[in-house]
Design an enzyme around this catalytic site. Structure first.
Site, PDB file in Angstrom:
ATOM      1  N   CYS A 112       3.077   4.873  -7.855  1.00  0.00           N
ATOM      2  CA  CYS A 112       2.688   4.267  -6.579  1.00  0.00           C
ATOM      3  C   CYS A 112       3.850   4.332  -5.604  1.00  0.00           C
ATOM      4  CB  CYS A 112       2.219   2.826  -6.775  1.00  0.00           C
ATOM      5  SG  CYS A 112       3.482   1.675  -7.350  1.00  0.00           S
ATOM      6  N   CYS A 113       3.532   4.105  -4.334  1.00  0.00           N
ATOM      7  CA  CYS A 113       4.530   4.099  -3.260  1.00  0.00           C
ATOM      8  C   CYS A 113       3.977   3.241  -2.132  1.00  0.00           C
ATOM      9  CB  CYS A 113       4.871   5.514  -2.817  1.00  0.00           C
ATOM     10  SG  CYS A 113       3.483   6.433  -2.112  1.00  0.00           S
ATOM     11  N   ALA A 114       4.300   3.559  -0.911  1.00  0.00           N
ATOM     12  CA  ALA A 114       3.801   2.781   0.225  1.00  0.00           C
ATOM     13  C   ALA A 114       2.388   3.210   0.621  1.00  0.00           C
ATOM     14  CB  ALA A 114       4.744   2.913   1.422  1.00  0.00           C
TER      15      ALA A 114
END
Length: 99
Positions: free
Chosen positions: A56-58
């Site tokens: 995951c990330c932003a």
């Protein structure tokens, strides 16, 4: 098994590929921070994992790049979880919780 079930049942290792500063600003409980630019140096770590890996990330962009890199490097059972907000929302709403 779908991505949401992997996360809900805590069978997946959640890796946040944002920068350490972004990670410190908020993250998925129990996730590990390995920034995207460090992925090539962590292949041994990923090869040793026996659980599905959810990245995951932003927004899902960097985690998508990380998933592609790991897959091309021979790491299997890798999933782009998208935004860490989405994963937190899914965790908070499992079993029909809306609060």
């Amino acid at each position: 098994m779908n991505l949401q079930n992997l996360i809900h049942e805590q069978q997946a290792l959640i890796i946040d590929v944002r920068t350490p500063a972004e990670f410190m600003g908020g993250n998925v409980l129990g996730s590990i921070n390995i920034p995207l630019h460090e992925m090539p140096n962590k292949l041994d770590f990923f090869n040793q994992q026996n659980h599905p890996i959810v990245l995951c990330c932003a927004s899902g962009n960097r985690s998508g790049q990380a998933a592609q890199f790991l897959t091309q490097s021979g790491i299997t059972n890798v999933h782009n979880g998208g935004s860490w907000y989405d994963i937190n929302f899914a965790n908070n709403n499992k079993n029909g919780n809306t609060k």
